[in-house]
Write an enzyme that holds these catalytic residues in place. Structure first.
Site, mmCIF file in Angstrom:
data_model
loop_
_atom_site.group_PDB
_atom_site.id
_atom_site.type_symbol
_atom_site.label_atom_id
_atom_site.label_comp_id
_atom_site.label_asym_id
_atom_site.label_seq_id
_atom_site.Cartn_x
_atom_site.Cartn_y
_atom_site.Cartn_z
ATOM 1 N N GLU A 167 11.956 -31.548 11.689
ATOM 2 C CA GLU A 167 11.579 -31.979 13.032
ATOM 3 C C GLU A 167 10.147 -32.456 13.048
ATOM 4 O OE1 GLU A 167 9.755 -31.553 17.144
ATOM 5 O OE2 GLU A 167 9.128 -30.497 15.238
ATOM 6 N N GLU A 168 9.074 -31.661 12.244
ATOM 7 C CA GLU A 168 7.720 -32.281 12.447
ATOM 8 C C GLU A 168 7.480 -33.259 11.604
ATOM 9 O OE1 GLU A 168 5.849 -30.700 14.272
ATOM 10 O OE2 GLU A 168 6.351 -28.523 14.254
ATOM 11 N N ASP A 189 5.382 -22.294 16.935
ATOM 12 C CA ASP A 189 6.213 -23.495 16.695
ATOM 13 C C ASP A 189 6.672 -23.631 15.495
ATOM 14 O OD1 ASP A 189 6.816 -26.167 17.009
ATOM 15 O OD2 ASP A 189 5.170 -27.154 16.320
ATOM 16 N N HIS A 199 14.004 -25.734 15.477
ATOM 17 C CA HIS A 199 13.777 -26.609 13.880
ATOM 18 C C HIS A 199 13.189 -25.304 13.192
ATOM 19 C CE1 HIS A 199 9.178 -27.124 14.545
ATOM 20 N NE2 HIS A 199 9.486 -27.608 15.722
ATOM 21 N N ASP A 204 11.535 -26.209 10.348
ATOM 22 C CA ASP A 204 10.222 -26.648 9.639
ATOM 23 C C ASP A 204 8.903 -26.362 10.309
ATOM 24 O OD1 ASP A 204 11.287 -28.588 11.215
ATOM 25 O OD2 ASP A 204 9.836 -30.126 10.042
HETATM 26 ZN ZN LIG Z 1 7.911 -27.811 17.186
#
Ligand SMILES: [Zn+2]
Length: 384
Positions: free
Chosen positions: A134-135, A102, A70, A72
């Site tokens: 995603e977050e 992340d 991802h 974001d």
């Molecule tokens: Zn992640």
């Protein structure tokens, strides 16, 4: 390796906090891919503000490997950072910046190796699948998964989600369901408690009930004891309610979630909560105020990653990552959604989840190195 770090610097410099557009990052990556003769598929969000990017390197045949991540990141608001979160800062063996662990490092490693992928004459395709949002509940990736499932002639064989696992192979994670509950009562002067319905107090009672349900889930536990913690968790994240100390509050709203162990009766959490609302809280409120309400809306649902022992994804990635066992993690990823669409999926990526979402997020340079070596083996496998 230095290319991977350069790419990480480039990706971190885009402030792709989920509330922002990620188009500048996607455009930058698309331009780079086109310069190497690869035309990416850009799949935009409904409002056109964000996009997924899907690109295939190598032949358009079935059975390739998807490298998924991802784009974001979570907000830095209110976090005490020692450095500029959107500029990679190197200190000792670490690279600091929002999204380093992340999970921009995985994409950075893949992009750094793209010229090599393009040059090598792959026999099996490598696909890049970069998502948005995603977050905030794995919202963006769905349209890209639908695209992947539809391209019959080049339907990918396996998916590697590069969320931080310290480059171990993860074949199971919990599912996440998140909710917002709005309690609507009746305003009154705070001296007239019998005339009002106090939304804050009802919310507090419901939150207490969620605590009790959480304890029940803990008692039930995880039959396989692979997760940390080894049970389905229930959590309340935010609460807002009331207007003044001397007004009985009309409204209170809180957000909550459960993270369920795959294959357990996690739907029980919602069912137990709803039963309490229906049988206990609401009738009492409506005795005073018939229009009182408690509404619970699902905000996001991320499927669990269900272990599939001996799946093609698991066997291949274990071999390429030079690991001999799989792990389960408590956090959620887009992996469950890929799996639901029929793609064998594992999670394997650089960095540690402990660093994620924190101020002073960092990744060890050694992890970037390990991921680069892993992806070089992926390329070797696809070129052989
Ligand atoms: Zn992640």
């Amino acid at each position: 390796m230095s290319d991977a770090i350069a790419w990480l610097e480039r990706l971190v410099a885009f402030d792709t906090t989920s509330r922002n557009s990620n188009l500048a990052l996607i455009d930058d990556v698309a331009r780079f891919l086109r310069a190497h003769g690869i035309e990416p598929r850009i799949i935009k969000s409904e409002d056109g503000e964000k996009a997924n990017l899907f690109a295939t390197v190598g032949p358009a045949i079935p059975g390739g490997i998807v490298l998924s991540g991802h784009t974001d990141v979570v907000p830095v608001d209110g976090q005490p950072w020692d450095t500029d979160p959107f500029r990679v800062t190197r200190k000792g063996g670490r690279l600091y910046g929002r999204g380093t662990s992340d999970m921009k490092a995985f994409a950075a490693c893949a992009l750094a190796l793209l010229p090599q992928m393009a040059r090598r004459g792959l026999k099996r395709p490598i696909h890049l699948a970069f998502s948005y949002d995603e977050e905030v509940g794995c919202i963006g990736v769905g349209s890209m998964i639908r695209h992947m499932a539809e391209v019959g002639e080049s339907r990918p064989g396996i998916v590697i989600v590069g969320e931080p696992t310290d480059m171990t192979v993860v074949n199971a994670h919990k599912g996440i369901a998140s909710f917002v509950t709005t309690v609507t009562g009746l305003e009154a002067h705070s001296s007239q408690t019998h005339r009002g319905v106090n939304a804050v107090q009802v919310a507090a009672e419901l939150i207490g009930e969620l605590g009790r349900i959480g304890q029940e889930m803990q008692r039930r536990g995880d039959p396989h004891a692979r997760f940390d913690p080894p049970y389905t968790t229930v959590h309340v994240g935010t609460i807002q309610g009331g207007t003044a100390q001397n007004i009985i509050p009309r409204q209170c709203r809180f957000t909550w979630e459960y993270r369920a162990i795959p294959g357990t009766d996690a739907e029980d959490v919602r069912a137990m909560f709803d039963a309490y609302v229906r049988d206990k809280a609401l009738p009492r409120m409506r005795q005073v105020f018939p229009a009182a309400a408690i509404d619970t809306d699902l905000r996001a649902l991320a499927a669990p990653l269900v272990p599939e022992d001996g799946s093609p994804a698991e066997s291949l990635v274990l071999a390429l990552a030079r690991q001999n066992r799989t792990f389960a993690v408590a956090y959620g990823t887009e992996g469950g959604l890929f799996q639901e669409a029929g793609f064998p999926t594992v999670v394997c990526g650089p960095g540690n989840i402990k660093e994620a979402h924190q101020p002073n997020e960092f990744i060890e340079i050694a992890q970037v190195e390990a991921c680069t070596q892993f992806l070089e083996r992926v390329i070797d496998h696809c070129a052989a």
